[in-house]
Design a protein around this motif. Structure first.
Motif, short mmCIF file in Angstrom:
data_model
loop_
_atom_site.label_atom_id
_atom_site.label_comp_id
_atom_site.label_asym_id
_atom_site.label_seq_id
_atom_site.Cartn_x
_atom_site.Cartn_y
_atom_site.Cartn_z
N ALA A 212 -43.39 -13.62 31.77
CA ALA A 212 -43.07 -12.83 32.96
C ALA A 212 -41.59 -13.04 33.32
CB ALA A 212 -43.95 -13.22 34.14
N TRP A 213 -40.77 -12.05 32.96
CA TRP A 213 -39.36 -12.07 33.36
C TRP A 213 -39.29 -11.87 34.88
CZ3 TRP A 213 -34.93 -13.11 30.73
CH2 TRP A 213 -33.72 -12.80 31.38
N ASN A 214 -38.51 -12.72 35.53
CA ASN A 214 -38.42 -12.71 37.00
C ASN A 214 -39.79 -12.94 37.63
OD1 ASN A 214 -36.86 -12.60 39.38
ND2 ASN A 214 -37.36 -10.44 39.71
N GLY A 215 -40.63 -13.72 36.92
CA GLY A 215 -41.97 -13.96 37.42
C GLY A 215 -42.40 -15.41 37.39
N GLY A 216 -41.63 -16.28 36.71
CA GLY A 216 -41.89 -17.72 36.74
C GLY A 216 -43.23 -18.16 36.16
N ARG A 217 -43.77 -17.38 35.22
CA ARG A 217 -45.09 -17.73 34.71
C ARG A 217 -45.34 -17.08 33.35
NH1 ARG A 217 -45.36 -13.17 37.58
NH2 ARG A 217 -47.05 -11.64 37.26
N VAL A 218 -46.39 -17.57 32.70
CA VAL A 218 -46.94 -16.90 31.53
C VAL A 218 -48.24 -16.24 31.98
CG1 VAL A 218 -47.84 -17.13 29.20
CG2 VAL A 218 -45.94 -18.58 29.95
N MET A 219 -48.33 -14.94 31.83
CA MET A 219 -49.55 -14.21 32.19
C MET A 219 -50.54 -14.25 31.03
SD MET A 219 -47.73 -10.90 34.02
CE MET A 219 -46.61 -10.64 32.64
N ARG A 220 -51.82 -14.16 31.39
CA ARG A 220 -52.87 -14.16 30.37
C ARG A 220 -53.88 -13.06 30.70
NH1 ARG A 220 -56.04 -19.07 29.90
NH2 ARG A 220 -56.00 -19.14 32.19
N PHE A 221 -54.33 -12.37 29.66
CA PHE A 221 -55.30 -11.29 29.84
C PHE A 221 -56.41 -11.42 28.80
CE2 PHE A 221 -51.21 -9.79 31.29
CZ PHE A 221 -51.48 -9.13 32.48
N THR A 222 -57.64 -11.10 29.21
CA THR A 222 -58.73 -11.02 28.25
C THR A 222 -58.52 -9.81 27.35
OG1 THR A 222 -60.11 -9.62 29.65
CG2 THR A 222 -60.29 -12.01 29.96
N PRO A 223 -59.24 -9.72 26.22
CA PRO A 223 -59.06 -8.56 25.34
C PRO A 223 -59.33 -7.21 25.99
CG PRO A 223 -60.20 -10.32 24.17
CD PRO A 223 -60.12 -10.74 25.61
N ASP A 224 -60.11 -7.19 27.08
CA ASP A 224 -60.35 -5.92 27.77
C ASP A 224 -59.46 -5.73 28.99
OD1 ASP A 224 -61.55 -7.89 29.24
OD2 ASP A 224 -63.51 -6.93 29.37
N GLY A 225 -58.39 -6.55 29.11
CA GLY A 225 -57.36 -6.30 30.11
C GLY A 225 -57.55 -6.97 31.45
N VAL A 226 -58.53 -7.86 31.59
CA VAL A 226 -58.73 -8.58 32.85
C VAL A 226 -57.75 -9.74 32.92
CG1 VAL A 226 -60.35 -9.94 34.23
CG2 VAL A 226 -61.16 -7.94 32.95
N GLU A 227 -57.00 -9.84 34.01
CA GLU A 227 -55.99 -10.89 34.13
C GLU A 227 -56.65 -12.23 34.46
OE1 GLU A 227 -51.51 -11.66 35.87
OE2 GLU A 227 -52.65 -9.91 36.55
N LEU A 228 -56.22 -13.26 33.73
CA LEU A 228 -56.69 -14.62 33.91
C LEU A 228 -55.66 -15.41 34.71
CD1 LEU A 228 -57.88 -15.22 30.24
CD2 LEU A 228 -59.35 -14.79 32.22
N PRO A 229 -56.02 -16.61 35.21
CA PRO A 229 -55.02 -17.42 35.91
C PRO A 229 -53.79 -17.67 35.03
CG PRO A 229 -57.20 -18.31 36.28
CD PRO A 229 -57.35 -17.24 35.25
N PRO A 230 -52.59 -17.53 35.58
CA PRO A 230 -51.38 -17.70 34.78
C PRO A 230 -51.02 -19.17 34.59
CG PRO A 230 -50.78 -17.21 37.02
CD PRO A 230 -52.28 -17.16 36.97
N VAL A 231 -50.01 -19.40 33.75
CA VAL A 231 -49.43 -20.72 33.57
C VAL A 231 -48.07 -20.73 34.25
CG1 VAL A 231 -48.61 -22.44 31.90
CG2 VAL A 231 -50.61 -21.01 31.36
N ALA A 232 -47.90 -21.54 35.28
CA ALA A 232 -46.62 -21.62 35.98
C ALA A 232 -45.61 -22.37 35.12
CB ALA A 232 -46.79 -22.32 37.32
N VAL A 233 -44.38 -21.89 35.10
CA VAL A 233 -43.30 -22.49 34.30
C VAL A 233 -42.11 -22.70 35.23
CG1 VAL A 233 -41.77 -22.19 32.30
CG2 VAL A 233 -44.12 -21.30 32.22
N PRO A 234 -41.42 -23.85 35.15
CA PRO A 234 -40.29 -24.12 36.04
C PRO A 234 -39.01 -23.38 35.65
CG PRO A 234 -40.64 -26.00 34.61
CD PRO A 234 -41.76 -25.04 34.33
N ALA A 235 -39.09 -22.07 35.63
CA ALA A 235 -37.95 -21.20 35.38
C ALA A 235 -38.30 -19.83 35.95
CB ALA A 235 -37.65 -21.09 33.89
N VAL A 236 -37.32 -19.11 36.46
CA VAL A 236 -37.59 -17.77 36.99
C VAL A 236 -37.92 -16.81 35.86
CG1 VAL A 236 -36.56 -15.80 38.18
CG2 VAL A 236 -36.17 -18.12 39.04
N ASN A 237 -37.14 -16.87 34.77
CA ASN A 237 -37.27 -15.91 33.68
C ASN A 237 -37.97 -16.56 32.49
OD1 ASN A 237 -35.92 -13.80 35.07
ND2 ASN A 237 -33.97 -14.82 34.65
N VAL A 238 -39.24 -16.24 32.34
CA VAL A 238 -40.08 -16.76 31.26
C VAL A 238 -40.24 -15.65 30.23
CG1 VAL A 238 -42.32 -17.76 30.69
CG2 VAL A 238 -41.26 -18.24 32.91
#
Length: 304
Positions: A212-238
């Motif tokens: 996630a650029w300008n989002g501070g995280r790694v997003m995760r989605f199931t194969p059918d597009g349902v968003e899962l809890p993200p992984v927070a990263v100590p940077a604005v631009n991931v």
């Protein structure tokens, strides 16, 4: 999920494109703005870096132990032992404002990559694939177009889906991928409301991981597009992740310092670093591009 920790405080301007080399048991990634290729060897803790002649978008392993690198104007072979770049095929030289961005190799050995407007304003980018043609030459085909900034591509574990981003629009697309490499049925897989979708990787269970650029995280989605809890990263631009280690359960995350306000840099001083954490589900083993016998004629790309 564990919190990521910084394994290389390299402070890249635009760290991108991490890829695990099974052959070397090492992670490669690029700094696009810093014009460099970097290698991290986790067992020894060793680091290595090479300057690139143009902005690099991605590197992927090749079957002969070298790398394929997407530079601004084409695909190049890169030999880490000598530091030499060899032009393999020119791409979009009629569009000097464009450059190659992200890329990956699928399970059949086909290389996929996107191009983008380096000024991030004009929808001049496209999605391409590369296969080995007769005599070792590279056949480059255009599959989709109209992108300002492309990111991804990434392939599902069964090889039937390809994910690709229109980053400024906040859209992750999914295509149907046929065995012959043709794409069809482009549709919206997910929309991103906070930040912008950057690099895409799919793990062995089909979960889609998106920086996630300008989002501070790694997003995760199931194969059918349902968003899962993200992984927070100590940077604005991931920017992107890669799965590495002998069991492919070490997640590496690249980040960028570019466009990070001073107050955010004070909060995240290791922005631009390479981060890692352990995960439960392994990634997919990266495939090397079949490079034996490739020439360096740097032919113009065939627009198919």
């Amino acid at each position: 999920m564990p919190q990521p920790h910084c394994v290389w405080d390299i402070r890249a301007e635009l760290g991108e494109g991490p890829v695990w080399s099974v052959r070397e048991q090492a992670l490669y990634f690029v700094d696009i703005v810093g014009q460099a290729i970097h290698r991290f060897h986790p067992e020894s803790g060793g680091h290595a870096s090479w300057a690139t002649p143009q902005r690099p978008g991605f590197v992927v392993p090749a079957s002969d132990g070298t790398l394929i690198c997407g530079l601004k104007d084409g695909l190049y072979g890169f030999d880490p032992a000598s530091g030499r770049f060899t032009c393999l095929v020119a791409v979009e030289r009629d569009l000097p404002g464009n450059r190659i961005n992200d890329g990956c190799v699928d399970s059949t050995g086909r290389l996929w990559f996107g191009t983008m407007d380096d000024g991030e304003a004009t929808p001049s980018g496209a999605l391409y694939s590369v296969t080995r043609g007769r005599g070792g030459r590279l056949d480059v085909l255009r599959h989709d177009e109209g992108y300002v900034v492309t990111n991804g591509p990434a392939i599902s574990p069964d090889g039937t889906k390809l994910y690709h981003n229109n980053s400024p629009a906040g859209i992750i697309y999914v295509f149907d991928l046929a065995p012959d490499g043709s794409l069809s049925g482009r549709r919206i897989f997910a929309r991103v409301a906070e930040g912008y979708p950057d690099g895409v990787v799919v793990d062995s269970a089909g979960t889609v991981w998106v920086g996630a650029w300008n989002g501070g995280r790694v997003m995760r989605f199931t194969p059918d597009g349902v968003e899962l809890p993200p992984v927070a990263v100590p940077a604005v631009n991931v920017t992107k992740v890669a799965f590495g280690g002998p069991d492919l359960r070490t997640l590496y995350v690249t980040t960028a310092r570019r466009n990070t306000p001073p107050d955010a840099l004070a909060r995240y001083p290791q922005a631009g670093g390479l981060f890692s954490l352990r995960v439960e589900v392994p990634g997919q083993a990266s495939r090397a591009f079949p490079a034996d016998g490739m020439d360096g004629l740097c032919d113009e790309v065939k627009q198919g």
